[in-house]
Scaffold this motif. Structure first.
Motif, mmCIF file in Angstrom:
data_model
loop_
_atom_site.group_PDB
_atom_site.id
_atom_site.type_symbol
_atom_site.label_atom_id
_atom_site.label_comp_id
_atom_site.label_asym_id
_atom_site.label_seq_id
_atom_site.Cartn_x
_atom_site.Cartn_y
_atom_site.Cartn_z
ATOM 1 N N ILE A 6 20.790 -23.609 42.747
ATOM 2 C CA ILE A 6 19.346 -23.399 42.960
ATOM 3 C C ILE A 6 19.045 -21.611 42.537
ATOM 4 O O ILE A 6 18.333 -22.174 41.222
ATOM 5 C CB ILE A 6 18.836 -23.692 44.153
ATOM 6 N N THR A 7 19.724 -20.666 42.502
ATOM 7 C CA THR A 7 19.186 -19.201 41.736
ATOM 8 C C THR A 7 20.373 -19.920 40.624
ATOM 9 O O THR A 7 18.879 -19.107 39.667
ATOM 10 C CB THR A 7 20.301 -18.592 43.139
ATOM 11 N N CYS A 8 20.564 -20.068 40.121
ATOM 12 C CA CYS A 8 20.912 -20.744 38.686
ATOM 13 C C CYS A 8 19.654 -21.090 37.632
ATOM 14 O O CYS A 8 19.272 -20.736 36.437
ATOM 15 C CB CYS A 8 22.572 -21.227 38.752
ATOM 16 N N LEU A 9 19.325 -22.178 38.629
ATOM 17 C CA LEU A 9 18.526 -23.160 37.531
ATOM 18 C C LEU A 9 17.180 -22.850 37.954
ATOM 19 O O LEU A 9 15.659 -22.196 36.875
ATOM 20 C CB LEU A 9 18.437 -24.636 38.988
ATOM 21 N N ALA A 10 16.551 -21.666 39.215
ATOM 22 C CA ALA A 10 15.568 -21.144 39.556
ATOM 23 C C ALA A 10 15.866 -19.879 38.034
ATOM 24 O O ALA A 10 14.793 -20.197 37.183
ATOM 25 C CB ALA A 10 15.244 -20.685 40.273
ATOM 26 N N ALA A 14 12.846 -19.288 34.758
ATOM 27 C CA ALA A 14 12.175 -18.298 34.656
ATOM 28 C C ALA A 14 12.368 -17.658 32.896
ATOM 29 O O ALA A 14 11.479 -17.361 32.313
ATOM 30 C CB ALA A 14 12.967 -17.624 35.995
ATOM 31 N N ILE A 15 13.790 -18.097 32.541
ATOM 32 C CA ILE A 15 14.000 -17.459 31.187
ATOM 33 C C ILE A 15 12.948 -18.654 30.179
ATOM 34 O O ILE A 15 12.552 -18.418 29.270
ATOM 35 C CB ILE A 15 15.449 -17.588 31.293
ATOM 36 N N ALA A 37 14.356 -29.463 35.478
ATOM 37 C CA ALA A 37 15.191 -28.562 36.543
ATOM 38 C C ALA A 37 13.840 -28.643 37.538
ATOM 39 O O ALA A 37 14.572 -28.213 38.774
ATOM 40 C CB ALA A 37 14.526 -26.892 35.673
ATOM 41 N N CYS A 38 12.886 -28.561 37.470
ATOM 42 C CA CYS A 38 11.881 -27.706 38.342
ATOM 43 C C CYS A 38 11.686 -29.497 39.179
ATOM 44 O O CYS A 38 11.975 -28.998 40.890
ATOM 45 C CB CYS A 38 11.244 -28.049 38.192
ATOM 46 N N ALA A 321 28.617 -17.122 38.040
ATOM 47 C CA ALA A 321 29.117 -17.025 36.403
ATOM 48 C C ALA A 321 28.135 -17.238 35.787
ATOM 49 O O ALA A 321 27.588 -16.065 34.936
ATOM 50 C CB ALA A 321 30.434 -17.579 36.762
ATOM 51 N N ALA A 322 27.263 -18.010 36.244
ATOM 52 C CA ALA A 322 26.154 -18.655 35.475
ATOM 53 C C ALA A 322 25.283 -17.734 35.393
ATOM 54 O O ALA A 322 24.670 -17.010 34.360
ATOM 55 C CB ALA A 322 25.864 -20.476 34.939
#
Length: 662
Positions: A6-10, A14-15, A37-38, A321-322
């Motif tokens: 979730i952190t990576c996709l969020a 954002a980016i 993604a959402c 890592a991502a």
């Protein structure tokens, strides 16, 4: 796995939101990706909120809120980090004096690309890239002064080349090939440059040119060391990915401190710390490709888990890592290498255990190689079609044959310097490494000659058969493992046959590019070789020529320049960058100019002979004709000489019915 995913996709959302609102994006699928993604974020949120077993106790709600507070905070930081890379200062597009500090140097095939922090003397500071001649003695950390025109990038451009730099915070470029550059201050050679120079000197003094170029590319993660013809052979064989520094390199480098720790009987944590430090030192000495950064970061996170006596979760490590890479370099989200590296790793982690159990045991590591190939390609093939528009069936074979050979080459080349105290043994070992390289190159030639690399749109049947075969291990219809293996291999062979039938790489074909003022261009291809007679007027047609030869699996091209005026010689330089030109034949009526000098330097860098001939001695009609006395049937290395002769004579009669009009 869920919180890190979730952190990576969020963070990705954002980016992409920042880049989408402040500048253009290189992909038309921006909005669908955001929606996907959402949607996945909502699915993971629902899953996380209903996993009562993982968060128990009276403070369950507080723990969930705390986790989501961290996720939102990290996503906002990643968004602000992406925003900080958006260039806000742009120089004036005019010639003036600049002072700049060099913060990055990248050696390319024909030039040196330096990343600069520039000042125009009027209080404006901006980031730029400068292209320097290969002999320019500019190093990382130098302060330089030069006078040149700034070529400014447009913020909302749709050009992928300009977007590549804008997303990295670079607002302009300088071409300093023929410009005097004054070094105001230099800190001297760094440890990195000294190490790379010593390694380069030893490698080129020990091995053959072909072996040296491949070893240097494997060591430092820069494929520009390799001759273009060999590079195209690896591409058509579906083995180009093995030349990228990645987890394979990290695993081999990590074995050195692990072996030292085992010999010295060091404790487990000390050995892994030494292993992590060695890998990160190696990463510092390379050109830091994203695949190598991913592997090094994953190793670092795993070592931290070992030191803290924490249970490791490979999926968490991958997503962490991502997240860390995108936090440091948010522009990597648009890099196809980033997508392919993480997709392949995710597929291997997720699917390899299941596929390995389903396949029958095979000798010599073939079982694991097949399992890894299937698991990775399930996720990689769709991305390759999206990014490149190409498909390669023979990559399944190359992963089983070429990849182990390159691994052996990398391991033995690292071992060879330890044999220096015994010169005869070291020399014999180096000779054996050259032999391994010859076998690898021969294998890529054999696979590339199959013609199983081509555009995805024209090979839908081969794609459906080849990609569908990857899902056979998941079907419950096979009661015996050997039946699954036979069916899988049969499907791959059918896909190869369909691709070969569509491509027909040995058949001689021609193409025609009409131009202005009689500057027509004729292309011939067959048997992996090609001919260009004449050059088009614009760069877009050069790209068409590149696509034509790439779709025909051509790895060696003879370039004929019958009208070597200023524009044609300039276009020849563009062609040399895009197309695997093996030899250049230019008419003796050329004039010496800056672009001719540049063309000579580029040909020298490629080891490409430049021959002067009289290409206008045969009477020509209004359209470009092909002099048979200069282009012989043997140029294409094909047995069907009659097809070549008939094509050439038809062109001389201005009959282009047998050619493809590009």
């Amino acid at each position: 796995m869920v919180p890190s995913a979730i952190t990576c996709l969020a963070g990705c959302a954002a980016i992409l939101t920042v880049y989408g609102t402040t500048s253009a994006t290189p992909y038309p699928g921006f909005a669908p990706f955001m929606c996907a993604a959402c949607g996945l974020l909502l699915l993971l949120l629902w899953t996380r909120m209903n996993r009562s077993s993982s968060l128990s106790g009276n403070n369950k709600a507080a723990k969930i809120l705390f986790q989501w507070a961290i996720i939102v905070t990290v996503a906002l930081i990643m968004g602000f980090r992406a925003f900080s890379f958006i260039p806000t200062v742009f120089p004036q597009p005019q010639k003036k004096e600049y002072t700049a500090s060099v913060y990055s140097i990248e050696m390319q095939r024909y030039t040196i690309r330096a990343s600069l922090r520039c000042s125009d003397g009027e209080g404006k500071y901006f980031n730029a890239v400068a292209y320097l001649s290969p002999g320019t003695n500019v190093k990382n950390g130098d302060t330089i002064r030069f006078t040149a025109k700034a070529y400014v990038y447009e913020q909302y451009t749709e050009s992928p080349a300009q977007l590549y730099f804008l997303h990295r915070g670079i607002s302009a470029s300088f071409y300093l090939d023929n410009t005097r550059v004054t070094i105001v201050h230099s800190p001297g050679n760094s440890i990195k440059s000294y190490f790379r120079e010593r390694v380069s000197e030893y490698v080129y003094a020990t091995y053959s040119p072909v072996t040296s170029s491949i070893i240097m590319a494997l060591y430092f993660g820069n494929r520009d060391y390799i001759h273009k013809e060999i590079l195209h052979l690896f591409t058509y064989a579906g083995a180009l990915h093995v030349l990228a520094a990645s987890g394979l390199h990290v695993g081999i480098i990590a074995c050195i401190p692990l072996l030292i720790g085992w010999v010295l009987r060091l404790n487990r944590k000390t050995t892994w710390i030494l292993c992590m430090m060695t890998v990160w030192a190696y990463l510092y000495c390379t050109d830091m490709p994203v695949s190598l950064i991913r592997a090094a970061v994953m190793l670092g996170i795993a070592v931290l888990h070992i030191i803290g006596n924490q249970q490791k979760n490979t999926f968490n490590i991958l997503f962490m890592a991502a997240t860390l890479i995108l936090l440091l370099y948010p522009y990597e989200i648009f890099n196809p290498g980033f997508h392919l590296s993480f997709a392949a790793t995710f597929g291997i982690i997720l699917l390899f255990p299941l596929i390995s159990r389903r396949l029958p045991r095979l000798p010599l590591g073939i079982h694991n190689a097949m399992g890894v190939t299937i698991a990775a390609q399930i996720f990689v093939v769709p991305l390759l079609i999206i990014h490149m528009g190409e498909y390669n069936v023979s990559s399944f074979i190359s992963n089983i044959t070429i990849v182990p050979g390159v691994s052996l080459l990398l391991v033995t080349s690292i071992m060879q310097p330890f044999l220096i105290p015994c010169p005869p043994l070291a020399e014999a070992f180096a000779w054996g490494i050259d032999g391994v390289t010859s076998m690898i190159v021969y294998g890529t030639k054999m696979l590339s000659s199959l013609g199983t690399h081509g555009p995805a749109q024209k090979n839908l049947a081969a794609i459906v058969m080849g990609y569908g075969a990857l899902f056979l291990p998941f079907l419950p219809v096979f009661k015996k493992k050997k039946h699954l293996l036979i069916t899988l291999l049969a499907a791959i062979l059918i896909s190869l046959a369909l691709m070969w039938q569509q491509q027909q790489p040995q058949r001689v074909r021609g193409a025609f590019l009409p131009g202005e003022n009689g500057n027509d261009t004729v292309l011939l291809s067959g048997g992996g070789k090609g001919v260009i007679f004449g050059l088009p007027d614009n760069y877009g047609d050069i790209v068409k020529m590149h696509t034509y030869f790439r779709n025909r699996c051509v790895s060696s091209v003879s370039l004929y320049i019958p009208r070597p005026d200023y524009a044609q010689v300039k276009q020849a330089g563009h062609a040399l960058k895009k197309i695997p030109v093996h030899s250049i034949i230019i008419d003796r009526g050329f004039t010496f100019s800056f672009f001719f000098e540049k063309l000579c330097k580029m040909a020298q860098a490629d080891g490409c002979p430049l021959l002067v001939r009289d290409l206008r001695s045969i009477p020509r009609s209004q359209s470009s004709s092909l002099p048979l006395s200069h282009i012989s049937p043997g140029t294409l290395s094909s047995t069907d000489h009659k097809s070549i002769v008939s094509l050439c004579r038809a062109i001389q009669r201005n009959d282009y019915s047998g050619l493809i009009i590009l």
